[in-house]
Write a protein that holds these residues in place. Sequence first.
Motif, PDB file in Angstrom:
ATOM      1  N   TRP A  50       0.823  -1.165   0.119  1.00  0.00           N
ATOM      2  CA  TRP A  50      -0.149  -0.116   0.012  1.00  0.00           C
ATOM      3  C   TRP A  50       0.899   1.278  -0.010  1.00  0.00           C
ATOM      4  O   TRP A  50       1.855   1.209   0.876  1.00  0.00           O
ATOM      5  CB  TRP A  50      -0.834  -0.005   1.168  1.00  0.00           C
ATOM      6  N   GLN A  51       0.489   2.252  -0.865  1.00  0.00           N
ATOM      7  CA  GLN A  51       1.255   3.445  -0.963  1.00  0.00           C
ATOM      8  C   GLN A  51       0.129   4.478  -0.254  1.00  0.00           C
ATOM      9  O   GLN A  51      -0.898   4.712  -0.592  1.00  0.00           O
ATOM     10  CB  GLN A  51       1.700   3.867  -2.216  1.00  0.00           C
ATOM     11  N   ASP A  53      -1.296   8.131   1.014  1.00  0.00           N
ATOM     12  CA  ASP A  53      -1.295   9.770   0.554  1.00  0.00           C
ATOM     13  C   ASP A  53      -1.126  10.660   1.879  1.00  0.00           C
ATOM     14  O   ASP A  53      -2.088  10.911   2.224  1.00  0.00           O
ATOM     15  CB  ASP A  53      -2.706   9.912  -0.228  1.00  0.00           C
ATOM     16  N   HIS A  64      -3.121   4.101  -2.837  1.00  0.00           N
ATOM     17  CA  HIS A  64      -2.493   2.948  -4.054  1.00  0.00           C
ATOM     18  C   HIS A  64      -2.199   1.795  -3.718  1.00  0.00           C
ATOM     19  O   HIS A  64      -1.373   1.517  -2.765  1.00  0.00           O
ATOM     20  CB  HIS A  64      -1.400   3.894  -4.669  1.00  0.00           C
ATOM     21  N   LEU A  66       0.041  -1.211  -4.978  1.00  0.00           N
ATOM     22  CA  LEU A  66       1.174  -1.449  -5.767  1.00  0.00           C
ATOM     23  C   LEU A  66       1.736  -2.810  -5.801  1.00  0.00           C
ATOM     24  O   LEU A  66       1.694  -3.579  -4.807  1.00  0.00           O
ATOM     25  CB  LEU A  66       2.404  -0.582  -5.274  1.00  0.00           C
ATOM     26  N   TYR A  79       7.725  -1.052  -9.096  1.00  0.00           N
ATOM     27  CA  TYR A  79       6.506  -1.513  -8.878  1.00  0.00           C
ATOM     28  C   TYR A  79       5.505  -0.818  -9.601  1.00  0.00           C
ATOM     29  O   TYR A  79       5.870   0.279 -10.373  1.00  0.00           O
ATOM     30  CB  TYR A  79       6.024  -0.667  -7.296  1.00  0.00           C
ATOM     31  N   GLN A  81       1.248   0.442 -10.141  1.00  0.00           N
ATOM     32  CA  GLN A  81       0.153   0.594  -9.455  1.00  0.00           C
ATOM     33  C   GLN A  81      -0.963  -0.089 -10.175  1.00  0.00           C
ATOM     34  O   GLN A  81      -1.179  -0.190 -11.394  1.00  0.00           O
ATOM     35  CB  GLN A  81      -0.277   2.138  -9.504  1.00  0.00           C
ATOM     36  N   ALA A 150      12.038   1.570  -0.537  1.00  0.00           N
ATOM     37  CA  ALA A 150      10.857   2.533  -0.779  1.00  0.00           C
ATOM     38  C   ALA A 150      10.507   2.153  -2.098  1.00  0.00           C
ATOM     39  O   ALA A 150      11.180   2.010  -3.153  1.00  0.00           O
ATOM     40  CB  ALA A 150      11.478   3.751  -0.789  1.00  0.00           C
ATOM     41  N   PRO A 151       9.153   2.076  -2.521  1.00  0.00           N
ATOM     42  CA  PRO A 151       8.352   1.616  -3.633  1.00  0.00           C
ATOM     43  C   PRO A 151       8.935   2.660  -4.687  1.00  0.00           C
ATOM     44  O   PRO A 151       8.667   3.713  -4.470  1.00  0.00           O
ATOM     45  CB  PRO A 151       7.008   1.428  -3.466  1.00  0.00           C
TER      46      PRO A 151
END
Length: 324
Positions: A50-51, A53, A64, A66, A79, A81, A150-151
């Motif tokens: 999960w990214q 916001d 988002h 990923l 990654y 999305q 980090a993605p």
Amino acid sequence: MKTLATILLSVLLLLVLGGVGGYFYMQRKFAPPANQLRVAGLPASGRFAWQADSSARPAVAHAHQLVPVRVPGCARTCYLQFDTGAPYTVFYAHPLAALRAQYPAAGPALVPQADTVHDVQFSLGGAELRVRRAPVLNYGAHALPADTAAPFVIGTLGADVLEGRVLVIDYPRQRFSLYAATPDSLARRADFVPLELKGRRVMLSAELPGQSGPLMFDSGSSAFALLTSQSRWQELIRPAAPVRTKAVNSWGKMLTTYTAPTAAALRLGATELPLGTVSYMTGMTLMQEMLTRVSGLAGMLGNEPFAGRTIILDAPGGRFGVVR
């Protein structure tokens, strides 16, 4: 009098033909191109991320979804999305340029030609994917993050990955699986509703209070439970509910969303899932609004209603399931 009746009949006929013609024109205009994505090596499974916001107030932890991919010649996991609202896979120009600079061995396939890349290969959950031709958008991060964990997002995986395949998303364990057919062990424990991959858009025949028309499942709208029209939003929200307003960046275009609590629930067969919130959006283009009207769409579902559940998108079987 006969002449007047003939004129009126002719005008009516032109309106009917114009409406029918407009319908088919819009259908053709928004029809996706031929599927350019090929998948080999199923079944495949992996863990998604999960990214968040952090610009939202309050912050959205699951903004988002990923999926990790490995590109030949690149030692770093990248990654994409995952966005079922996108009818085909696309890549982002700025991250591709950063990858070419850092990993020259990965470069040849990542060089756009007239805003298009050709024969891009990558692995996903043990499967091998190849995109014969994909658009490249002037979008994304210009540099790789210093933190290798980090993605680093290089594009969007669209609904073309679903065509002819079954996708299982296990939200609690953050796992995705691709199959050629739904495993019997899952099918026996699921409640199903009809699914249609219409124009490579995931359309569901799920039920909402007072609903008319299908619902579209858009995993790219992760931050929202249900996006619908302003009039339906007003019908579904709790009386005197607080409204949260947010600016959203959609492919470089700024839109505004309005979100409020709702008591409404989504019903899929015998399974009932509370929505929690409902939203509507302003700032869409005229073409987007016309497409929504032509499709008869009642709203778009994000990932949020299915949090804590496992879902099945069975495109060959024409069904969408929630595992009990």
